[in-house]
Design a protein around this motif. Structure first.
Motif, short mmCIF file in Angstrom:
data_model
loop_
_atom_site.label_atom_id
_atom_site.label_comp_id
_atom_site.label_asym_id
_atom_site.label_seq_id
_atom_site.Cartn_x
_atom_site.Cartn_y
_atom_site.Cartn_z
N LEU A 365 0.81 -1.21 0.00
CA LEU A 365 0.00 0.00 0.00
C LEU A 365 0.85 1.27 0.00
O LEU A 365 0.46 2.29 -0.57
CB LEU A 365 -0.93 -0.01 1.21
CG LEU A 365 -2.00 -1.10 1.18
CD1 LEU A 365 -2.77 -1.14 2.49
CD2 LEU A 365 -2.97 -0.86 0.03
N ASN A 368 1.79 1.73 -3.57
CA ASN A 368 0.62 2.20 -4.32
C ASN A 368 0.38 3.69 -4.08
O ASN A 368 0.10 4.44 -5.04
CB ASN A 368 -0.61 1.41 -3.88
CG ASN A 368 -0.80 0.13 -4.66
OD1 ASN A 368 -1.49 0.11 -5.67
ND2 ASN A 368 -0.19 -0.93 -4.21
N SER A 369 0.47 4.11 -2.83
CA SER A 369 0.26 5.53 -2.52
C SER A 369 1.32 6.41 -3.16
O SER A 369 1.02 7.47 -3.72
CB SER A 369 0.24 5.71 -1.01
OG SER A 369 0.01 7.04 -0.66
N LEU A 425 -9.48 -0.87 -6.17
CA LEU A 425 -8.10 -0.41 -6.25
C LEU A 425 -7.38 -1.01 -7.45
O LEU A 425 -6.63 -0.33 -8.15
CB LEU A 425 -7.37 -0.78 -4.95
CG LEU A 425 -5.93 -0.28 -4.78
CD1 LEU A 425 -5.85 1.23 -4.92
CD2 LEU A 425 -5.38 -0.71 -3.43
N SER A 484 -5.82 3.62 -1.43
CA SER A 484 -4.66 3.05 -0.74
C SER A 484 -4.62 3.47 0.72
O SER A 484 -4.35 2.65 1.61
CB SER A 484 -3.37 3.48 -1.45
OG SER A 484 -3.32 3.01 -2.78
N CYS A 540 2.61 -2.58 -9.16
CA CYS A 540 1.52 -2.50 -8.18
C CYS A 540 0.35 -3.41 -8.58
O CYS A 540 -0.31 -3.99 -7.69
CB CYS A 540 1.03 -1.06 -8.07
SG CYS A 540 2.22 0.06 -7.29
N LEU A 544 -1.11 -6.05 -5.89
CA LEU A 544 -2.45 -5.85 -5.33
C LEU A 544 -3.21 -7.16 -5.20
O LEU A 544 -4.12 -7.28 -4.37
CB LEU A 544 -3.24 -4.88 -6.22
CG LEU A 544 -2.91 -3.41 -6.07
CD1 LEU A 544 -3.68 -2.57 -7.08
CD2 LEU A 544 -3.20 -2.93 -4.67
#
Length: 636
Positions: A365, A368-369, A425, A484, A540, A544
């Protein structure tokens, strides 16, 4: 003596197994399933506190987007060139920068972007006339003439707020886990008022940048503590909707910011930017009564075994929700009375490294952010029209980004409702990757393999495709960033939720930091910057798939709860059991044992007797292989 024995001794249980008495499951660790329902669920008390967490979101939006006005680049006109320059005379006409103020942004060779031939003539100026197009008549740049050789100080001032926010997320997150959410909230509000108002009275750009660092630090603590408190107040069915309302209010602050700046224009006896800063910070005074009206998180108190404080708060919540705890049948208060002797136990985010699955989820995460916010700047820069007039460029781009943020929040609600957290997401990350790859690759193919002779049409198509992909990419990358952060708040245990959420928010801060870094280097390496983040989106997408789906699930409270919060398998447990039971196994090695079964007539009978005493489920799961061998050996 036989009469005095228990009946169970005369009649042993079937299959030779004695039933075990399992203790009743504890209720206090199951806050979403036992504690909150016994206190009225998501009642009047919780709803009032959630509304109190929404109100500061508007003010936080003002502060986060204040750089667009306090540090906006003006248009510059040289009214008095240097007299000792051979190419300039005092009677020379004023020279104006008319295309997005490029004369105020120096290249590495001290020339002006778009002007000059390497001699830096436009910076050979003794006096500038600077005009803003962002609603203010004066800001930090025009106050201290941060142009030409001093233009780098503007980027440092932009760094200061973001870097302060990054440190604030990391430090305040750990403090929220150790001391509680309420102390962090109150300290952040108090110091936010102190440092925020001090910024308005800065005497030079160094003081301004330093105070902005601490303002960002306190702003991060305020945003993080409110986010955690809001999540921990809600039951599973309310968490996402309550969070999205706060997101809408922050975007509302972004939309209202130009109007607030316009109201602060031409203020008597005070510079415009000082009035704007005071107007932005002053509403946080409304949060001072939170010292008395906003309590500590009940979920954090129970997770860290602050049972005495928990009891008083539970009685207060039940009274506000009009629940009679004296007749409540769940037995939560009775169990709480038995636990009052225990001492509080706090947990630091460092203990996350001792887990097997939790730290991987948080790292995924974080990436991802970082990717979502980092690539968002790439799309935003590709969308800007370099040929537009400065006024239109400023307002059009600002309102376009705000409109995209509103559209993202509107689209997230049904998307997450249909696909869940992980599905939503993953979908938005795939859209981000496609928009990025098509923008990087398709535009080059159009110019290289088609329309090679019609350059005007080729450039027009390139521009239109670039803007279209940029808008799609900004939309999806903003959704990735929001999801995220929310995802992390749901899967991180309560005992370290502040630290885990701080890591993801700090990663988002690093992603946003790429924008002033690129501006400081005059957009050099922009294409490589975009390529790197495009590759991160592909990484990502793969990672995920490893995340769990927290929709409708109770929040994990301890590290053990967070460790069991793993991705669901493709097959149900019953199907996996049947696969094990029906698997073809090779039992030929049983006949190759050195035991002479023919010489021991009682071996077969002993094996059959032992297998009959074993429960059928255990024999089915193991195939009877190991037990059969042991029984035969014991018989011999």
């Amino acid at each position: 003596m036989a009469a005095g024995r228990p009946e169970a001794q005369d009649h042993p249980p079937e299959n030779g197994f004695t039933p075990l008495e399992h203790p009743a499951p504890r209720l206090l660790p199951h806050i979403d399933g036992s504690v909150l329902p016994s206190l009225g669920g998501f009642g009047k008390h919780q709803k009032q506190l959630v509304v109190l967490t929404w109100i500061p979101a508007l003010f936080i939006g003002f502060s986060q987007f204040s750089d667009y006005f306090l540090l906006a680049q003006p248009n510059g006109t040289c009214v008095q060139p240097l007299a000792n320059d051979s190419n300039w005379t005092v009677s020379s006409p004023p020279v104006t920068a008319t295309s997005g103020a490029p004369a105020l942004q120096l290249k590495g060779n001290s020339t002006v972007e778009g002007y000059g031939d390497g001699s830096g003539l436009l910076c050979a100026c003794k006096e500038w006339r600077l005009e803003l197009q962002t609603g203010l008549s004066q800001n930090v740049v025009t106050k201290w003439n941060l142009v030409c050789d001093s233009a780098w100080k503007v980027h440092i001032a932009k760094f200061s707020l973001l870097v302060g926010s990054i440190f604030g997320y990391l430090v305040m997150g750990v403090m929220a886990d150790w001391f509680g959410r309420h102390p962090v909230l109150i300290l952040s509000v108090l110091f936010m008022l102190v440092f925020g108002l001090s910024v308005a009275f800065s005497v030079n750009v160094t003081m301004f940048s330093t105070l902005r660092f601490f303002e960002g630090f306190c702003l991060a603590g305020l945003a993080l503590s409110l986010y955690v408190l809001r999540i921990e107040l809600c039951l599973p069915g309310w968490r996402f909707s309550m969070t999205m309302v706060a997101s809408f209010l922050m975007v509302g602050g972004q939309l209202l910011m130009p109007g607030v700046a316009a109201l602060c224009r031409n203020w008597p006896n005070r510079d415009d930017w000082q009035v704007l800063q005071i107007v932005i910070i002053s509403p946080f005074v409304l949060m001072l009564p939170y010292v008395w009206i906003f309590p500590e998180s009940l979920r954090w108190l129970l997770a860290t075994q602050h049972y005495r404080r928990s009891k008083a708060m539970m009685l207060r919540i039940a009274r506000k929700n009009q629940v009679d705890m004296t007749t409540e049948p769940s037995g939560v208060l009775t169990e709480l009375e038995q636990e009052l002797h225990k001492k509080p136990q706090r947990t630091c985010i460092v203990k996350m490294m001792s887990t097997r699955n939790l730290w991987k989820n948080i790292v995924v995460l974080c990436v991802n952010s970082l990717t979502g916010y980092g690539i968002h700047h790439c799309f935003a820069r590709s969308m800007m029209d370099p040929e537009a007039q400065p006024t239109a460029l400023c307002h059009a781009d600002y309102y376009t980004m705000a409109g995209i943020a509103v559209a993202t929040c509107l689209a997230l609600c049904p998307a997450v409702g249909l696909m869940g957290r992980r599905g939503g997401l993953l979908t938005f990350m795939i859209i981000t990757a496609l928009a990025s790859l098509l923008q990087l690759g398709l535009l080059n193919l159009i110019g290289k393999y088609s329309l090679r002779h019609d350059t005007v049409l080729r450039d027009t198509l390139n521009r239109k495709f670039s803007v279209a992909f940029s808008i799609i990419g900004m939309f999806s990358s903003h959704a990735v960033s929001i999801l995220s952060i929310f995802f992390c708040a749901e899967i991180t245990p309560t005992v370290i939720r502040g630290g885990g959420l701080g890591l993801v928010l700090a990663s988002a801060g690093f992603g946003m930091l790429t924008a002033p870094i690129m501006e400081l280097h005059n957009q050099k390496g922009y294409f490589l910057h975009h390529v790197i983040f495009a590759c991160c989106t592909l990484l990502c997408i793969i990672c995920l798939l490893l995340l769990p789906e927290p929709r409708g699930q109770p929040l994990p409270e301890s590290l053990a709860d967070g460790e069991t919060f793993t991705r669901q398998t493709l097959l149900h447990p019953g199907e996996q059991h049947l696969l094990l039971a029906k698997s073809d196994r090779d039992y030929s090695r049983v006949h190759d044992t050195p035991l002479h079964l023919s010489a021991t007539g009682g071996a077969t009978v002993a094996a059959a007797t032992a297998l009959a005493a074993v429960p059928a489920s255990y024999a089915l799961a193991t195939g009877g292989e190991v037990i059969g061998n042991r029984a035969i050996a014991n018989g011999v």
